[in-house]
Design a protein around this motif. Structure first.
Motif, PDB file in Angstrom:
ATOM      1  N   ASP A  81       5.334   8.209  -5.765  1.00 51.21           N
ATOM      2  CA  ASP A  81       4.278   7.426  -6.391  1.00 51.21           C
ATOM      3  C   ASP A  81       4.840   6.479  -7.459  1.00 51.21           C
ATOM      4  N   GLY A  82       6.117   6.139  -7.361  1.00 48.27           N
ATOM      5  CA  GLY A  82       6.729   5.234  -8.336  1.00 48.27           C
ATOM      6  C   GLY A  82       6.179   3.828  -8.204  1.00 48.27           C
ATOM      7  N   SER A  83       6.051   3.156  -9.329  1.00 47.86           N
ATOM      8  CA  SER A  83       5.525   1.789  -9.317  1.00 47.86           C
ATOM      9  C   SER A  83       6.678   0.792  -9.286  1.00 47.86           C
ATOM     10  N   PHE A  84       6.438  -0.344  -8.634  1.00 51.65           N
ATOM     11  CA  PHE A  84       7.473  -1.373  -8.583  1.00 51.65           C
ATOM     12  C   PHE A  84       6.857  -2.754  -8.571  1.00 51.65           C
ATOM     13  N   ILE A  85       7.651  -3.698  -9.023  1.00 50.83           N
ATOM     14  CA  ILE A  85       7.386  -5.125  -8.859  1.00 50.83           C
ATOM     15  C   ILE A  85       8.701  -5.733  -8.397  1.00 50.83           C
ATOM     16  N   HIS A  86       8.632  -6.505  -7.322  1.00 49.99           N
ATOM     17  CA  HIS A  86       9.806  -7.229  -6.850  1.00 49.99           C
ATOM     18  C   HIS A  86       9.425  -8.697  -6.725  1.00 49.99           C
ATOM     19  N   LEU A  87      10.201  -9.553  -7.364  1.00 49.08           N
ATOM     20  CA  LEU A  87       9.955 -10.991  -7.301  1.00 49.08           C
ATOM     21  C   LEU A  87      11.040 -11.665  -6.492  1.00 49.08           C
ATOM     22  N   ALA A 139       7.131  -9.248 -19.423  1.00 45.60           N
ATOM     23  CA  ALA A 139       7.572  -7.959 -19.955  1.00 45.60           C
ATOM     24  C   ALA A 139       6.465  -7.168 -20.639  1.00 45.60           C
ATOM     25  N   SER A 140       5.639  -7.825 -21.427  1.00 51.52           N
ATOM     26  CA  SER A 140       4.604  -7.078 -22.160  1.00 51.52           C
ATOM     27  C   SER A 140       3.553  -6.493 -21.216  1.00 51.52           C
ATOM     28  N   LEU A 141       3.315  -7.133 -20.101  1.00 53.44           N
ATOM     29  CA  LEU A 141       2.346  -6.621 -19.115  1.00 53.44           C
ATOM     30  C   LEU A 141       2.888  -5.439 -18.328  1.00 53.44           C
ATOM     31  N   THR A 142       4.188  -5.416 -18.137  1.00 50.79           N
ATOM     32  CA  THR A 142       4.784  -4.520 -17.143  1.00 50.79           C
ATOM     33  C   THR A 142       5.630  -3.397 -17.749  1.00 50.79           C
ATOM     34  N   ALA A 143       5.418  -3.078 -18.997  1.00 44.71           N
ATOM     35  CA  ALA A 143       6.242  -2.079 -19.689  1.00 44.71           C
ATOM     36  C   ALA A 143       6.223  -0.713 -19.003  1.00 44.71           C
ATOM     37  N   SER A 144       5.133  -0.370 -18.327  1.00 44.24           N
ATOM     38  CA  SER A 144       5.020   0.958 -17.713  1.00 44.24           C
ATOM     39  C   SER A 144       5.471   0.999 -16.250  1.00 44.24           C
ATOM     40  N   VAL A 145       5.933  -0.114 -15.716  1.00 47.91           N
ATOM     41  CA  VAL A 145       6.351  -0.174 -14.317  1.00 47.91           C
ATOM     42  C   VAL A 145       7.724   0.471 -14.168  1.00 47.91           C
ATOM     43  N   ASN A 146       7.873   1.367 -13.174  1.00 44.56           N
ATOM     44  CA  ASN A 146       9.127   2.090 -12.971  1.00 44.56           C
ATOM     45  C   ASN A 146      10.304   1.195 -12.591  1.00 44.56           C
ATOM     46  N   GLU A 183       0.820  -1.218   0.000  1.00 43.25           N
ATOM     47  CA  GLU A 183       0.000   0.000   0.000  1.00 43.25           C
ATOM     48  C   GLU A 183       0.850   1.262   0.000  1.00 43.25           C
ATOM     49  N   HIS A 184       1.976   1.217   0.658  1.00 43.03           N
ATOM     50  CA  HIS A 184       2.825   2.404   0.791  1.00 43.03           C
ATOM     51  C   HIS A 184       4.235   2.052   0.349  1.00 43.03           C
ATOM     52  N   SER A 185       4.772   2.823  -0.577  1.00 40.46           N
ATOM     53  CA  SER A 185       6.129   2.571  -1.043  1.00 40.46           C
ATOM     54  C   SER A 185       6.713   3.842  -1.638  1.00 40.46           C
ATOM     55  N   GLN A 186       8.015   3.846  -1.776  1.00 36.38           N
ATOM     56  CA  GLN A 186       8.702   4.952  -2.423  1.00 36.38           C
ATOM     57  C   GLN A 186       9.906   4.375  -3.146  1.00 36.38           C
ATOM     58  N   ILE A 187      10.147   4.878  -4.346  1.00 33.71           N
ATOM     59  CA  ILE A 187      11.286   4.435  -5.144  1.00 33.71           C
ATOM     60  C   ILE A 187      12.140   5.661  -5.422  1.00 33.71           C
ATOM     61  N   GLY A 188      13.309   5.693  -4.845  1.00 33.19           N
ATOM     62  CA  GLY A 188      14.152   6.874  -5.000  1.00 33.19           C
ATOM     63  C   GLY A 188      13.399   8.102  -4.524  1.00 33.19           C
ATOM     64  N   MET A 189      13.282   9.068  -5.382  1.00 38.52           N
ATOM     65  CA  MET A 189      12.556  10.299  -5.044  1.00 38.52           C
ATOM     66  C   MET A 189      11.115  10.266  -5.546  1.00 38.52           C
ATOM     67  N   LEU A 190      10.694   9.137  -6.125  1.00 36.65           N
ATOM     68  CA  LEU A 190       9.334   9.024  -6.654  1.00 36.65           C
ATOM     69  C   LEU A 190       8.400   8.473  -5.590  1.00 36.65           C
TER      70      LEU A 190
END
Length: 117
Positions: free
Chosen positions: A57-63, A88-95, A48-55
């Motif tokens: 509202d950045g999106s992430f996926i971690h496996l 890859a085709s599903l997640t092209a817009s993920v930061n 629910e709550h995350s931060q990526i670098g200075m973003l």
């Protein structure tokens, strides 16, 4: 084995079907040909709550892949590449997309299973 654990930023559920992501990751693990397909377990959890670098509202996926020991570094890399190709085709817009492979300690692992029908 393996356990494929997907963590993702919760807003991604508004961008694409998370179940499709789980299926893609699962298929990527199957495509790697490193495991019996019936032994692969995949699941996802929203953050629910995350931060990526200075973003803020950045999106992430971690496996995280948890596997029994015995695979080479090249096989582990093959696993991550196979899974990435499948998703890859599903997640092209993920930061940010990251993956890691962990060997389980067999003496510390317990499994009880009932055959699926």
């Amino acid at each position: 084995m393996p356990h494929c654990i997907i963590e993702y930023s919760a807003p991604l559920a508004q961008q694409f079907d998370i179940n499709a992501l789980v299926q893609a990751v699962h298929q990527g693990a199957i495509n790697s040909a490193l495991f019996e397909s019936s032994a692969i377990k995949s699941r996802s959890y929203a953050s629910e709550h995350s931060q990526i670098g200075m973003l803020a509202d950045g999106s992430f996926i971690h496996l995280t892949f948890r596997i029994m020991p015995g695979r080479t570094d090249a096989q582990k890399q093959h696993l991550t590449q196979s899974v990435y190709q499948a998703m890859a085709s599903l997640t092209a817009s993920v930061n940010s997309i990251t993956m890691e492979v962990h060997d389980l300690v067999p003496e510390h692992y317990f499994k009880r299973s009932i055959p699926c029908e």
